[in-house]
Design a protein around this motif. Sequence first.
Motif, PDB file in Angstrom:
ATOM      1  N   TYR A 139       0.741  -1.120   0.043  1.00  0.00           N
ATOM      2  CA  TYR A 139       0.020   0.031  -0.093  1.00  0.00           C
ATOM      3  C   TYR A 139       0.791   1.299  -0.105  1.00  0.00           C
ATOM      4  O   TYR A 139       0.564   2.152  -0.553  1.00  0.00           O
ATOM      5  CB  TYR A 139      -0.947   0.047   1.132  1.00  0.00           C
ATOM      6  CG  TYR A 139      -1.814  -1.204   1.315  1.00  0.00           C
ATOM      7  CD1 TYR A 139      -2.438  -1.535   0.066  1.00  0.00           C
ATOM      8  CD2 TYR A 139      -1.940  -2.027   2.759  1.00  0.00           C
ATOM      9  CE1 TYR A 139      -3.176  -2.958   0.163  1.00  0.00           C
ATOM     10  CE2 TYR A 139      -2.818  -3.161   2.710  1.00  0.00           C
ATOM     11  CZ  TYR A 139      -3.473  -3.464   1.689  1.00  0.00           C
ATOM     12  OH  TYR A 139      -4.228  -4.488   1.359  1.00  0.00           O
ATOM     13  N   GLU A 140       1.936   1.239   0.637  1.00  0.00           N
ATOM     14  CA  GLU A 140       2.986   2.562   0.864  1.00  0.00           C
ATOM     15  C   GLU A 140       3.453   2.733  -0.700  1.00  0.00           C
ATOM     16  O   GLU A 140       3.526   3.843  -1.088  1.00  0.00           O
ATOM     17  CB  GLU A 140       3.946   2.393   1.784  1.00  0.00           C
ATOM     18  CG  GLU A 140       3.605   2.624   3.321  1.00  0.00           C
ATOM     19  CD  GLU A 140       4.488   2.459   4.194  1.00  0.00           C
ATOM     20  OE1 GLU A 140       4.122   2.825   5.347  1.00  0.00           O
ATOM     21  OE2 GLU A 140       5.423   1.637   4.089  1.00  0.00           O
ATOM     22  N   LYS A 141       3.805   1.669  -1.130  1.00  0.00           N
ATOM     23  CA  LYS A 141       4.297   1.840  -2.705  1.00  0.00           C
ATOM     24  C   LYS A 141       3.286   2.384  -3.584  1.00  0.00           C
ATOM     25  O   LYS A 141       3.599   3.023  -4.385  1.00  0.00           O
ATOM     26  CB  LYS A 141       4.955   0.531  -3.336  1.00  0.00           C
ATOM     27  CG  LYS A 141       6.392   0.338  -2.588  1.00  0.00           C
ATOM     28  CD  LYS A 141       7.021  -0.986  -3.536  1.00  0.00           C
ATOM     29  CE  LYS A 141       6.430  -2.337  -3.043  1.00  0.00           C
ATOM     30  NZ  LYS A 141       7.318  -3.373  -3.902  1.00  0.00           N
ATOM     31  N   LEU A 142       2.123   2.166  -3.261  1.00  0.00           N
ATOM     32  CA  LEU A 142       0.956   2.855  -4.092  1.00  0.00           C
ATOM     33  C   LEU A 142       0.523   4.285  -3.725  1.00  0.00           C
ATOM     34  O   LEU A 142      -0.397   4.691  -4.236  1.00  0.00           O
ATOM     35  CB  LEU A 142      -0.199   1.901  -4.366  1.00  0.00           C
ATOM     36  CG  LEU A 142       0.086   0.486  -5.017  1.00  0.00           C
ATOM     37  CD1 LEU A 142      -0.760  -0.457  -4.764  1.00  0.00           C
ATOM     38  CD2 LEU A 142       0.350   0.837  -6.546  1.00  0.00           C
ATOM     39  N   GLY A 143       1.195   4.717  -2.580  1.00  0.00           N
ATOM     40  CA  GLY A 143       0.784   6.171  -2.098  1.00  0.00           C
ATOM     41  C   GLY A 143       0.054   6.130  -0.998  1.00  0.00           C
ATOM     42  O   GLY A 143      -0.194   7.317  -0.485  1.00  0.00           O
ATOM     43  N   PHE A 144      -0.291   4.993  -0.553  1.00  0.00           N
ATOM     44  CA  PHE A 144      -1.168   5.120   0.806  1.00  0.00           C
ATOM     45  C   PHE A 144      -0.310   5.453   2.021  1.00  0.00           C
ATOM     46  O   PHE A 144       0.800   5.082   1.941  1.00  0.00           O
ATOM     47  CB  PHE A 144      -1.849   3.765   1.250  1.00  0.00           C
ATOM     48  CG  PHE A 144      -3.102   3.260   0.242  1.00  0.00           C
ATOM     49  CD1 PHE A 144      -4.288   3.323   0.868  1.00  0.00           C
ATOM     50  CD2 PHE A 144      -2.809   2.798  -0.967  1.00  0.00           C
ATOM     51  CE1 PHE A 144      -5.343   2.694  -0.209  1.00  0.00           C
ATOM     52  CE2 PHE A 144      -3.692   2.541  -1.853  1.00  0.00           C
ATOM     53  CZ  PHE A 144      -5.002   2.309  -1.390  1.00  0.00           C
ATOM     54  N   VAL A 145      -0.808   6.215   3.149  1.00  0.00           N
ATOM     55  CA  VAL A 145      -0.179   6.587   4.270  1.00  0.00           C
ATOM     56  C   VAL A 145      -0.754   6.095   5.291  1.00  0.00           C
ATOM     57  O   VAL A 145      -2.057   5.847   5.428  1.00  0.00           O
ATOM     58  CB  VAL A 145       0.275   8.056   4.270  1.00  0.00           C
ATOM     59  CG1 VAL A 145       1.395   8.449   3.004  1.00  0.00           C
ATOM     60  CG2 VAL A 145      -0.942   8.909   4.187  1.00  0.00           C
ATOM     61  N   ILE A 146      -0.052   5.746   6.452  1.00  0.00           N
ATOM     62  CA  ILE A 146      -0.644   5.521   7.752  1.00  0.00           C
ATOM     63  C   ILE A 146      -1.243   6.616   8.289  1.00  0.00           C
ATOM     64  O   ILE A 146      -0.557   7.619   8.750  1.00  0.00           O
ATOM     65  CB  ILE A 146       0.445   4.555   8.565  1.00  0.00           C
ATOM     66  CG1 ILE A 146       0.949   3.385   7.915  1.00  0.00           C
ATOM     67  CG2 ILE A 146      -0.187   4.441   9.892  1.00  0.00           C
ATOM     68  CD1 ILE A 146       2.073   2.798   8.805  1.00  0.00           C
ATOM     69  N   LYS A 147      -2.614   6.729   8.573  1.00  0.00           N
ATOM     70  CA  LYS A 147      -3.317   7.827   9.194  1.00  0.00           C
ATOM     71  C   LYS A 147      -3.653   7.722  10.753  1.00  0.00           C
ATOM     72  O   LYS A 147      -3.522   8.495  11.265  1.00  0.00           O
ATOM     73  CB  LYS A 147      -4.439   7.940   8.455  1.00  0.00           C
ATOM     74  CG  LYS A 147      -4.139   8.636   7.042  1.00  0.00           C
ATOM     75  CD  LYS A 147      -3.872  10.144   7.527  1.00  0.00           C
ATOM     76  CE  LYS A 147      -3.347  10.679   6.234  1.00  0.00           C
ATOM     77  NZ  LYS A 147      -2.818  12.194   6.179  1.00  0.00           N
ATOM     78  N   GLN A 148      -3.712   6.342  11.083  1.00  0.00           N
ATOM     79  CA  GLN A 148      -3.993   5.938  12.438  1.00  0.00           C
ATOM     80  C   GLN A 148      -3.703   4.607  12.865  1.00  0.00           C
ATOM     81  O   GLN A 148      -3.567   3.753  11.920  1.00  0.00           O
ATOM     82  CB  GLN A 148      -5.563   6.041  12.550  1.00  0.00           C
ATOM     83  CG  GLN A 148      -6.266   7.234  12.657  1.00  0.00           C
ATOM     84  CD  GLN A 148      -7.912   7.282  12.582  1.00  0.00           C
ATOM     85  OE1 GLN A 148      -8.323   6.641  13.924  1.00  0.00           O
ATOM     86  NE2 GLN A 148      -8.648   7.708  11.908  1.00  0.00           N
ATOM     87  N   GLN A 149      -3.704   4.377  14.082  1.00  0.00           N
ATOM     88  CA  GLN A 149      -3.580   2.773  14.486  1.00  0.00           C
ATOM     89  C   GLN A 149      -4.755   2.757  15.432  1.00  0.00           C
ATOM     90  O   GLN A 149      -5.124   3.350  16.283  1.00  0.00           O
ATOM     91  CB  GLN A 149      -2.354   2.817  15.409  1.00  0.00           C
ATOM     92  CG  GLN A 149      -1.961   1.521  15.670  1.00  0.00           C
ATOM     93  CD  GLN A 149      -0.724   1.128  16.363  1.00  0.00           C
ATOM     94  OE1 GLN A 149       0.364   1.822  15.874  1.00  0.00           O
ATOM     95  NE2 GLN A 149      -0.631   0.075  16.893  1.00  0.00           N
ATOM     96  N   LEU A 150      -5.521   1.598  14.965  1.00  0.00           N
ATOM     97  CA  LEU A 150      -6.758   1.266  15.563  1.00  0.00           C
ATOM     98  C   LEU A 150      -6.630   0.271  16.633  1.00  0.00           C
ATOM     99  O   LEU A 150      -6.264  -1.081  16.397  1.00  0.00           O
ATOM    100  CB  LEU A 150      -7.726   0.954  14.440  1.00  0.00           C
ATOM    101  CG  LEU A 150      -7.754   1.950  13.188  1.00  0.00           C
ATOM    102  CD1 LEU A 150      -8.793   1.221  12.149  1.00  0.00           C
ATOM    103  CD2 LEU A 150      -8.454   3.202  13.749  1.00  0.00           C
ATOM    104  N   ASN A 151      -6.906   0.634  17.676  1.00  0.00           N
ATOM    105  CA  ASN A 151      -6.647  -0.466  18.949  1.00  0.00           C
ATOM    106  C   ASN A 151      -7.331  -1.548  18.912  1.00  0.00           C
ATOM    107  O   ASN A 151      -8.800  -1.346  18.870  1.00  0.00           O
ATOM    108  CB  ASN A 151      -6.610   0.309  20.245  1.00  0.00           C
ATOM    109  CG  ASN A 151      -6.315  -0.473  21.399  1.00  0.00           C
ATOM    110  OD1 ASN A 151      -5.333  -1.241  21.479  1.00  0.00           O
ATOM    111  ND2 ASN A 151      -7.158  -0.128  22.550  1.00  0.00           N
TER     112      ASN A 151
END
Length: 169
Positions: A139-151
């Motif tokens: 996903y990162e290679k396609l441009g997605f970025v981590i926005k949150q960590q869901l507990n």
Amino acid sequence: MVNMQVILRQVDDVIFRRAEPSDLIPVMEINLKTLPEHYSDYFYESLLAEIPEAFIIGEVNGRHVGYVMCKTEYGFSNFKKLGFVKKGHVVSIAVLEEFRKKGIGRTLVEESIKGVKIKKCDEFYLEVRCSNNEAVRLYEKLGFVIKQQLNAYYRDGEDAFLMAIELDK
Ligand code: ACO
Ligand code: ZN
């Protein structure tokens, strides 16, 4: 019967095309083999009915080897403060183990991005297990970025990363 399947893309012997109702059983079989999150028959049917543009099959010599399926939602932007937007949501993606690392996963995500753009989504997002390095990297290679960590997002207690990408029109 005339074969009406439209090939979106072909990469070597892998054909990428939109799913149709007869693909749902093979998709469920891939899902059962590859992921712990499963869904009802009705849910698969409803995703196909809602957004067939982003329900994509990867096929090799008539064998289903991967899928991606999505839905759309309205909600607060993952990028803009106070923005209310239309979002595409990757519900599930998987490739059979013996067909991985050939670019099939990447192409499935790329085609689903085109699909949610057809539906005029502003953003595209997904949840992924924090331990799922393969998927996070894809996903990162396609441009997605981590926005949150869901507990404790998953039933077994593991956290998810919420990853998102803004789509240009
Ligand atoms: N030769 C060698 N390596 C290659 C080639 C090639 N021709 N093509 C691609 N690769 C590499 C990529 O560079 C990438 O490597 P990297 O991770 O080191 O950067 C790696 O192979 C994977 O990329 P793809 O081949 O595009 O992806 P793949 O088809 O293997 O599918 C997926 C990735 C879907 C995550 C797969 O591992 C899978 O099905 N996992 C189990 C299910 C799963 O976890 N799904 C995601 C859950 S999250 C959610 O559903 C929202
Ligand atoms: Zn989700």
